[in-house]
Design a protein around this motif. Structure first.
Motif: not given
Ligand code: ACO
Length: 425
Positions: A294-302, A307-309, A358-360
């Motif tokens: 519902r885009k109320e929160v983001r899944l941290m670490g994802f 990197y898109k793959n 999952p990211n690093v």
């Molecule tokens: N959880 C849920 N949904 C997500 C997440 C997430 N972590 N990340 C992206 N999305 C969704 C967005 O809502 C969007 O959905 P939509 O297409 O329906 O609108 C789609 O995926 C694309 O998202 P963007 O914000 O355009 O992706 P962007 O490349 O700008 O964001 C970011 C990258 C900031 C890292 C994001 O994935 C995020 O906030 N992740 C969580 C924080 C995190 O783990 N950061 C660490 C990055 S790694 C590092 O710094 C070493």
């Protein structure tokens, strides 16, 4: 060198824009001719803008590739020590035996900090976040080495790079000890870089014979290597932009630490653990996932901007994570919860369709928790490791002519006169 040309037609006038090709990666269109045309480029978030040419790190987000000085990150993480990677980032290639001995000797002989620096810590509240302490104390190093701040002198730049890489673990451990209310532990130069950091973190005067577990030390070293550099990310770009003004390297690194602190960047590994706390138990995972959708929160670490793959660092980190958890025989409900989250996210179409892997930081957060590092230190450890990357970019920038970084803007504000407004009663 211009390999090709792009053409831009605007207001009836055609402009030739040279195309430059690097060794790898997308070619870039040189848009400096726009200045003559009276146009600026508009690229919010710098998604397609390359403000620099660099030889340090290469990333291919689609293929999940990360190279430092041409070497793949998984090869480095499995075969090199963090300090060897630091040497490569700074000097262009991995060291030979003699270069390695000399570099290690220099770094390990600079790990101490001036006694007076300890007093800086006392100015912070005892419950200050260690990142807040890092910003202040690393910036304050410029007050201790003001005789070596001439960034136009390569020798002074080199010694500053060594000092930063050597002292950052000491300052990081001190920032933890201070908030814990324990005495600072002096660095021990008979330990390697990772062991020394763990010793300064966990030993106490009552337990100076503290033994560092080799599995933990190796995992720590890998965490450092996997975070050593990452091309022109937000914090590195901040360091470069700050350095472009001629600011001293300690101040530039402090700026990098500030940029890294944000939860969208280096603050993510801490945010992962905060999120796990918020979810509480495996029984609440499904409900939390609905909130994410519902885009109320983001899944941290994802997810990742580049990197898109898959994140190649996450692959190595996951292996290390399994290794550490297995070796230590740790069972923790928080870790179990993290694994459940990972499983669901990797299978759920919402995450699969958006390439949210999952990211690093997801795995590094879990490893750090397993080895007893408190959550508030996660981003500090990232900053410690990334200092090598930041300073390498700063040195690269200073080794060739550069301009002060000064982006433009698309102004959408008002145009008015204040005369009438100020004179009316
Ligand atoms: N959880 C849920 N949904 C997500 C997440 C997430 N972590 N990340 C992206 N999305 C969704 C967005 O809502 C969007 O959905 P939509 O297409 O329906 O609108 C789609 O995926 C694309 O998202 P963007 O914000 O355009 O992706 P962007 O490349 O700008 O964001 C970011 C990258 C900031 C890292 C994001 O994935 C995020 O906030 N992740 C969580 C924080 C995190 O783990 N950061 C660490 C990055 S790694 C590092 O710094 C070493």
């Amino acid at each position: 060198m211009a390999n090709d040309t792009a053409y831009l037609k605007v207001d009836g006038q055609e402009y030739e824009l040279p195309i430059h090709k690097g060794t790898l990666g997308n070619p870039v269109i040189d848009v400096s001719a726009f200045q003559k045309a009276g146009y600026w480029t508009y690229d919010p978030g710098f998604k397609v803008t390359a403000p620099v040419e660099s030889k340090i790190t290469y990333i291919n987000g689609e293929k999940g590739e990360l190279l430092h000085r041409g070497y793949p990150i998984d090869q480095l993480a499995d075969n090199a020590e963090y300090l060897e990677v630091c040497y490569a980032l700074l000097h262009g290639d991995l060291p030979n035996a003699e270069q390695k001995a000399d570099f290690y000797d220099k770094v390990l002989s600079h790990t101490g900090v001036h006694e007076q620096l300890r007093k800086f810590f006392e100015g912070f509240r005892r419950d200050a976040h260690p990142m807040a302490v890092m910003v202040g104390v690393v910036g304050a190093l410029s007050a201790f080495y003001h005789d070596h701040l001439d960034v136009t002198d390569p020798k002074q730049r080199d010694i500053t790079a060594i000092r930063l890489i050597a002292k950052i673990p000491t300052i990081a451990a001190m920032s933890y000890k201070y908030t814990k209310g324990e005495p600072f532990m002096y660095p021990r130069n008979d330990f390697n870089y990772a062991e020394n950091f763990l010793y300064m973190m966990f030993a106490t005067p009552a337990d100076v014979d503290y033994k560092v577990d080799p599995v933990i030390a190796r995992a720590m070293d890998k965490i450092f290597t996997l975070h050593a550099d990452h091309e022109q990310n937000a914090s590195t770009s901040t360091v470069r932009l700050t350095a472009s003004t001629g600011a001293n390297p300690y101040a530039c690194i402090a700026a990098g630490i500030v940029a890294l602190w944000g939860p969208s960047h280096g603050g993510a590994n801490e945010a992962v653990l905060t999120m796990l706390d918020e979810i509480g138990s495996v029984d609440n995972v499904e409900e939390y996932m609905e909130k994410v959708k519902r885009k109320e929160v983001r899944l941290m670490g994802f997810g990742h901007r580049v990197y898109k793959n898959f994140d190649p660092r996450a692959k190595v980190m996951k292996e290390t994570c399994d290794e550490v958890l297995g070796a230590l025989g740790i069972t923790d409900p928080k870790l179990e919860l993290a694994m459940k989250l990972e499983k669901i996210a990797l299978e759920d179409p919402y995450f699969v369709e958006r390439n949210l892997y999952p990211n690093v930081d997801f795995y590094s957060g879990i490893i750090l928790k397993a080895i007893g590092i408190p959550t508030s230190m996660f981003t500090v450890i990232f900053a410690l490791a990334r200092t090598a990357g930041w300073i390498s970019h700063l040195l690269e920038m200073h080794s060739a002519p550069f301009n002060i970084g000064r982006p433009r803007q698309l102004y959408t504000g008002e145009v008015r006169s204040c005369i009438h407004k100020l004179k009316s009663p």
